[in-house]
Design an enzyme around this catalytic site. Sequence first.
Site, PDB file in Angstrom:
ATOM      1  N   ASP A   2      -8.386  31.249  43.576  1.00 21.21           N
ATOM      2  CA  ASP A   2      -9.448  30.249  43.457  1.00 21.21           C
ATOM      3  C   ASP A   2      -9.376  29.237  44.598  1.00 21.21           C
ATOM      4  O   ASP A   2      -8.338  29.047  45.223  1.00 21.21           O
ATOM      5  CB  ASP A   2      -9.349  29.526  42.113  1.00 21.21           C
ATOM      6  CG  ASP A   2      -8.069  28.719  41.977  1.00 21.21           C
ATOM      7  OD1 ASP A   2      -7.014  29.231  42.409  1.00 21.21           O
ATOM      8  OD2 ASP A   2      -8.102  27.600  41.441  1.00 21.21           O
ATOM      9  N   GLU A   3     -10.489  28.589  44.833  1.00 23.41           N
ATOM     10  CA  GLU A   3     -10.592  27.439  45.736  1.00 23.41           C
ATOM     11  C   GLU A   3      -9.917  27.679  47.089  1.00 23.41           C
ATOM     12  O   GLU A   3      -9.292  26.782  47.652  1.00 23.41           O
ATOM     13  CB  GLU A   3      -9.999  26.197  45.064  1.00 23.41           C
ATOM     14  CG  GLU A   3     -10.745  25.808  43.794  1.00 23.41           C
ATOM     15  CD  GLU A   3     -10.100  24.661  43.040  1.00 23.41           C
ATOM     16  OE1 GLU A   3     -10.830  23.857  42.449  1.00 23.41           O
ATOM     17  OE2 GLU A   3      -8.843  24.593  43.016  1.00 23.41           O
ATOM     18  N   ALA A   4     -10.075  28.896  47.607  1.00 28.71           N
ATOM     19  CA  ALA A   4      -9.488  29.227  48.913  1.00 28.71           C
ATOM     20  C   ALA A   4     -10.452  28.828  50.024  1.00 28.71           C
ATOM     21  O   ALA A   4     -10.850  29.644  50.865  1.00 28.71           O
ATOM     22  CB  ALA A   4      -9.162  30.715  48.968  1.00 28.71           C
ATOM     23  N   HIS A  52      -3.879  27.188  47.718  1.00 30.89           N
ATOM     24  CA  HIS A  52      -2.942  26.509  46.807  1.00 30.89           C
ATOM     25  C   HIS A  52      -1.495  26.870  47.151  1.00 30.89           C
ATOM     26  O   HIS A  52      -0.668  27.086  46.270  1.00 30.89           O
ATOM     27  CB  HIS A  52      -3.250  26.863  45.356  1.00 30.89           C
ATOM     28  CG  HIS A  52      -4.524  26.271  44.835  1.00 30.89           C
ATOM     29  ND1 HIS A  52      -4.600  24.984  44.326  1.00 30.89           N
ATOM     30  CD2 HIS A  52      -5.771  26.787  44.739  1.00 30.89           C
ATOM     31  CE1 HIS A  52      -5.847  24.741  43.934  1.00 30.89           C
ATOM     32  NE2 HIS A  52      -6.581  25.812  44.186  1.00 30.89           N
TER      33      HIS A  52
END
Length: 521
Positions: free
Chosen positions: A332-334, A269
């Site tokens: 998150d969401e790496a 992100h």
Amino acid sequence: MRMSSAVLTAAVVSLAAVAVPGSAAAATAAPERSVTDVVPAPVSAKADPAGGFRLTPFTVIAAGRGAGQVADYLRDLLRPATGYPLPVVPSVAGRPAISLKLGHDSRLGTEGYELKVARTGVTLTANTADGLFDGVQSLRQLLPSAIEAPRVQHRTWTVAGGTILDYPRFAERGAMLDVARHFFRPDQVKRYVDQIVQYKVNTLHLHLADDQGWRIEIKSWPKLATVGGKTAVDGDPGGYYTQAQYRDIVAYAASRHITVIPEIDMPGHTNAAQSAYAELNCDGKAVPPRTDTEVGYSSLCISSPITYRFVDDVVRELAALTPGPYLHIGGDEAHATPPADYLAFERKVQPIVAKYGKKITGWHEIAKSSPPVSAIPQYWDFGGENADVAAAAARGNKILMSPANHAYLDMKYDASTKLGQDWAGLVEVRDAYDWDPATLVKGVGESQVAGVEAPLWTETIRTSDDIEYMAFPRLPGIAELGWSPRATHNWDAYRARLAKQSPRWAAQGIDFYRSPQVDWK
């Protein structure tokens, strides 16, 4: 205390709105609310229908030692609609008063309070100013909804009689506002602060950086804001907070007894930062800005020393601006970061946060890195089993509960909702209320839960009206899960109490969703 001529004039003008005891108006003026109507539900509430206390132009607010700031807040809360001066005085004898006192009651802890309303006066006691502030939020709900109006309402003001004993189930009751996907001005953030404190929310998590925009001035890396802050989802106008503006937001929240937790999401992100500084990319080339809503494609360069100089500088400046104990490091969401690199990154970054005197919170993916027990992983998935989160809880970490299928305020209410998303499902008012933080994740029980948080992601949210429509009426229910005893959890009882909040929101100008699941008043 000597009143000014302006205050005296307000008092005289307001006398016309007061029913004289014994008159027909006084006999028929019944309280609009009961102590049993309060949201979140108190630990104990006993109504006394004959014990209502009437505000008059001569009512004063008596502030004991340490209660002055909360007393001033209460005065400013009640003045606009009543037109009464309500002066804050150190003590009172023989005058109708609302009295705020600090004491030592082992039942109340650090945020609990006891509120007693009788015909002769109102007494609010707590162990701390935080507890007094929470008690004021209950007190305001015992007045007619018109107390929230911004202008004088000529009517009788009766506080519903009875006694409330109250304290929170969990220490943290939070709301998150994503200012990265769409930027919200400081006055809009402050407006949201004033709305959420009514339900005893005590933390505001600001999502300050994401792929679509960077929203906080970092003086050692100025292009993060001036370049990375230009963009927003769909090419909408961007923006960022100067450090002075951010400090002002933090101070305003503190005046409402809310702690700000800033988030810089990493190692994923991060497109806005990587578009501003080429050296944050492994190939040394700046990536183009992104204004779409895809996730999982960006990653800082894990092997580069420059990455950790960047993180150190950002954490150092943000820690100096933020008096609260926690910094949120995302995580998150790496998906673009290989698992081994993710762990390597976390193990380098977490000590940096500690170096600047802060504790870590982050999305629940950080649990796989075995963070220190002071760290709080924030669970955002759908519930059930999660071995990393359960293991963290077993090691001593507290877990903050934000299940997307219950607590994400950006989920659509139903298929026809014009705002929001539906990847976690449709979340009606009952869905947001009917879950238990202590049974959501296997292996994470009551004592291992830090609290609850209601995130509002803003891919489709552009205005304050949008924020309000998605937060209300779901936010109060999530706040109740964090505050109220488990034994009080009952949908039918809650929906009846929630319905009585709607005139209050209308008086405040809150644009809320009139769910068909609630019989609105």
